[in-house]
Design a protein around this motif. Structure first.
Motif, short mmCIF file in Angstrom:
data_model
loop_
_atom_site.label_atom_id
_atom_site.label_comp_id
_atom_site.label_asym_id
_atom_site.label_seq_id
_atom_site.Cartn_x
_atom_site.Cartn_y
_atom_site.Cartn_z
N VAL A 105 4.79 -27.30 65.17
CA VAL A 105 4.61 -26.15 66.07
C VAL A 105 4.95 -26.56 67.50
CG1 VAL A 105 2.92 -24.58 67.09
CG2 VAL A 105 2.89 -25.00 64.62
N GLU A 106 4.37 -27.68 67.94
CA GLU A 106 4.60 -28.14 69.32
C GLU A 106 6.06 -28.51 69.54
OE1 GLU A 106 1.59 -30.74 71.09
OE2 GLU A 106 0.44 -30.51 69.25
N ALA A 107 6.67 -29.19 68.56
CA ALA A 107 8.07 -29.60 68.70
C ALA A 107 8.98 -28.38 68.79
CB ALA A 107 8.47 -30.49 67.54
N LEU A 108 8.75 -27.38 67.96
CA LEU A 108 9.55 -26.15 68.02
C LEU A 108 9.37 -25.44 69.35
CD1 LEU A 108 8.85 -24.78 64.42
CD2 LEU A 108 11.03 -25.67 65.26
N LEU A 109 8.14 -25.42 69.83
CA LEU A 109 7.87 -24.80 71.11
C LEU A 109 8.61 -25.52 72.23
CD1 LEU A 109 6.16 -22.51 72.40
CD2 LEU A 109 4.32 -24.18 72.67
N GLY A 110 8.57 -26.86 72.20
CA GLY A 110 9.27 -27.63 73.22
C GLY A 110 10.78 -27.44 73.17
N ALA A 111 11.28 -27.16 71.98
CA ALA A 111 12.72 -26.94 71.82
C ALA A 111 13.13 -25.52 72.17
CB ALA A 111 13.13 -27.25 70.38
N GLY A 112 12.18 -24.71 72.61
CA GLY A 112 12.48 -23.34 72.99
C GLY A 112 12.47 -22.36 71.84
N ARG A 113 11.98 -22.78 70.68
CA ARG A 113 11.96 -21.91 69.50
C ARG A 113 10.57 -21.28 69.38
NH1 ARG A 113 15.04 -26.22 65.41
NH2 ARG A 113 16.92 -26.47 66.71
N HIS A 114 10.29 -20.36 70.27
CA HIS A 114 8.94 -19.81 70.39
C HIS A 114 8.53 -19.00 69.17
CE1 HIS A 114 8.29 -20.43 74.93
NE2 HIS A 114 9.39 -21.08 74.59
N ARG A 115 9.43 -18.18 68.66
CA ARG A 115 9.05 -17.32 67.54
C ARG A 115 8.71 -18.14 66.29
NH1 ARG A 115 12.34 -11.97 65.99
NH2 ARG A 115 11.26 -11.33 67.90
N PRO A 116 9.59 -19.07 65.84
CA PRO A 116 9.20 -19.85 64.66
C PRO A 116 7.97 -20.71 64.90
CG PRO A 116 11.29 -20.63 65.59
CD PRO A 116 10.98 -19.34 66.26
N ALA A 117 7.76 -21.17 66.15
CA ALA A 117 6.55 -21.94 66.44
C ALA A 117 5.31 -21.08 66.23
CB ALA A 117 6.59 -22.47 67.87
N THR A 118 5.35 -19.86 66.74
CA THR A 118 4.20 -18.96 66.60
C THR A 118 3.98 -18.58 65.14
OG1 THR A 118 4.58 -18.07 68.81
CG2 THR A 118 3.23 -16.75 67.32
N GLU A 119 5.07 -18.31 64.43
CA GLU A 119 4.95 -17.93 63.02
C GLU A 119 4.34 -19.06 62.20
OE1 GLU A 119 8.91 -16.84 62.03
OE2 GLU A 119 8.76 -14.80 62.88
N LEU A 120 4.77 -20.30 62.46
CA LEU A 120 4.21 -21.44 61.73
C LEU A 120 2.75 -21.62 62.07
CD1 LEU A 120 4.37 -23.88 59.90
CD2 LEU A 120 5.35 -25.18 61.81
N PHE A 121 2.40 -21.50 63.34
CA PHE A 121 1.00 -21.64 63.75
C PHE A 121 0.11 -20.63 63.03
CE2 PHE A 121 -2.58 -20.60 66.55
CZ PHE A 121 -3.15 -21.85 66.70
#
Length: 600
Positions: free
Chosen positions: A522-538
């Motif tokens: 989640v954090e890695a995706l968020l850092g990479a600018g992939r906010h939607r997949p980060a939120t969905e995974l969380f």
């Protein structure tokens, strides 16, 4: 047997009990988290010790919940004859341990049945039990327990049984008290009085937290759970309250998690500080400094709750194991492994201390210098790695990255905080480690970092590279590593730590997806600018919590069940940190405090 996710936890900040949806306390160690258990049904059969209190003939409860902002569990059954609630809690410890159960009639009248089987020393010892005017007294060796109740009690097949009927508005209390067998019977507590004081304790504690946003309830429940895993006298936080819950049902990957791991240090401090729990953060930091004091060559990956170093591993063959997952182990042989990353974890944690609300750099600096000077001579050795692999030692990329972290944090201590030390030498070492990792730990053809030098396997710990500041979160090599890990280590979108079948970790069988690693994604995706997949995974991860908001160590994708020891501190710390960063719409660094009051 009851599923792992069917358990709730109650505790008194010295130990904790697991209570099933059937109203049975199946695990409790007294008087401490790491003491021998007196209820052992979790790892065997009911004959090895439990305390069930439920409507006669009933199975699973109709519903259960924690009282809001507390660790007081309320379990309810609806029957043909009426409804009943059982309130379970442990008052914060004074001199002895109490576990309190109050049966409350809601409507109609319900026939209740209680079955108590105390089995000390992990089910190995059946105590001598006698009745007295207040209930019963059980004694065996160093252990003594007293049950006080106004309900009828009788002996039946080496159990203490209580059959009674509760009507609407009636309240029937049971209080089980543990004390050393050589002392006089301790004072009896009034169940209703300590219910009120326990509720006040938790409401006061929860009220200190600065938690806001749509994920507030999940974050608060995680923080209460983490508080329950804290050993109040020392500030140490155990990884879980259980031992030997399997990472693979029927398999041998069964370990004792009732100890304190240094790998948790930075996550612990970041989570607690960000939401306002400075006293707990300070206590954890002080425990850490006491535990690591001494010869830096003797630094361990884990310690006992008082800072004990000797945690000998042994097996208990008389316990069959959870769903026949044997062996049942106590102690943990991994305490003697070489894991180079722990030097980085400790120095990163103490760097966070300098950059946070806890500003006491001088008293810890000499310890940090000694740790760094030792690491300078051993960082280039092979080790067992973060995951405590029991196969051959290797040059794990994560271990080398954490050695870089150690040097980086010490340089910053000198350059930014004015502390004494050979900054130029440590800068040179930092550059040397970085060059080695970039050449030997990175596969340029696949554009990904690898688990260890010279081998192709991947590892979820590589997702921590941007978190510790080794590379920026949007660096192409970090992005490539995220993509490779998602391709090769995911099952149903969740992350394995690594592929056991190809990683030569010294053990047979496999394991479930590792929940903390999925939060790292989640954090890695968020850092990479992939906010939607980060939120969905969380939010998918949040859905894996059980009905009262608890997470174990792992999730079985095929079985759809919790796996591993529970409740798992590493999972809950990672949940809190991910929630904080999602609310901030960006990631932070491990040595910098997250902003308080921003948990989503």
């Amino acid at each position: 047997m009851v599923r792992i996710e069917d358990y709730a936890v109650v505790g008194d900040l010295h130990t904790a009990a697991l209570i099933s949806t059937e109203g049975s306390i199946d695990w409790l160690c007294l008087p401490r988290f790491d003491s021998p258990a007196c209820f052992n049904a979790l790892l065997d059969t009911p004959e090895s010790g439990r305390w069930r209190l439920a409507p006669a003939g009933a199975a699973e409860c109709t519903s259960r919940r924690y009282r809001r902002h507390t660790l007081i569990l309320e379990t309810e059954w609806e029957t043909d004859d009426g409804a009943v609630r059982v309130i379970d809690f442990m008052p914060p410890r004074d001199q002895v341990a109490d576990i309190v159960r109050i049966v409350v009639g809601l409507h109609g009248q319900v026939r209740m049945r209680g079955e108590l089987a105390l089995r000390f020393d992990y089910g190995h010892i059946m105590p001598w039990v006698r009745r007295d005017s207040r209930g019963l007294h059980a004694i065996a060796g160093p252990d003594s327990a007293y049950l006080a109740t106004n309900a009828p009690l009788r002996g039946e097949h080496m159990h203490t049984v209580s059959d009674f009927t509760v009507k609407a508005g009636e309240r029937v209390p049971f209080v089980l008290t543990w004390a050393p067998s050589h002392v006089r019977r301790p004072r009896s507590v009034d169940a209703e009085v300590v219910l009120e004081s326990t509720e006040k304790f938790w409401l006061d504690w929860s009220g200190q937290g600065k938690v806001t946003g749509p994920y507030k309830d999940a974050v608060e429940r995680s923080l209460i759970t983490l508080k329950a895993l804290t050993y109040a006298p020392t500030g140490g936080i155990v990884a879980a309250v259980t031992t030997s819950l399997p990472e693979q049902l029927g398999g041998p990957r069964n370990w004792d998690y009732r100890y304190c791991w240094l790998r948790d240090a930075t996550l612990t401090l970041q989570s607690l500080l960000a939401v306002g729990y400075t006293a707990e953060a300070a206590a954890w930091r002080d425990w850490l400094l006491r535990a690591v004091a001494g010869d830096p060559a003797d630094l361990q990956i884990m310690y006992g709750i008082h800072g004990e170093r000797r945690l000998p591993e042994m097996e208990l063959p008389w316990l069959a194991g959870y769903e026949d997952s044997s062996p049942v182990r106590i102690g943990n042989g991994a305490a003697g492994q070489l894991q180079l990353d722990v030097w980085g974890e400790v120095l990163d944690c103490l760097s966070l201390t300098r950059n946070s609300l806890l500003t006491h750099p001088d008293e810890a600096w000499d310890v940090q210098v000694a740790l760094m000077e030792y690491l300078e001579g051993v960082w280039n050795r092979p080790d067992n790695g973060l995951w405590e692999m029991r196969g051959p030692r290797r040059h794990f990329t994560h271990s080398k990255v954490m050695a870089w972290v150690a040097a980086d944090r010490m340089v910053k201590g000198v350059r930014d905080s004015g502390l004494p030390g050979p900054a130029a030498r440590w800068e040179a070492l930092r550059d040397t480690i970085r060059k080695e990792v970039m050449t030997q730990g990175f596969d340029a053809d696949r554009n990904t970092f690898t688990q260890s030098y010279g081998r192709p396997e991947l590892d979820a710990s590589l997702l921590l590279i941007p978190r510790v500041g080794f590379l920026p979160p949007d660096d192409p090599r970090v992005i490539g590593t995220i993509d490779a890990i998602q391709r090769e280590l995911t099952e149903d979108g969740f992350l394995l730590r690594y592929r056991p079948e190809i990683s030569d970790d010294g053990l047979p069988g496999g394991e479930g997806v590792f929940l903390a690693c999925s939060f790292w994604l989640v954090e890695a995706l968020l850092g990479a600018g992939r906010h939607r997949p980060a939120t969905e995974l969380f939010e998918r991860l949040l859905a894996l919590r059980n009905d009262v908001g608890l997470l174990s160590e792992e999730w079985g994708v095929q079985s759809g069940r919790h796996l591993g020891n529970t409740p798992q501190a590493f999972s809950h710390f990672a949940l809190v940190t991910s929630a904080l960063e999602l609310q901030q719409h960006g990631t932070g660094r491990s040595n910098k405090p997250l902003r308080a009051g921003t948990a989503s």
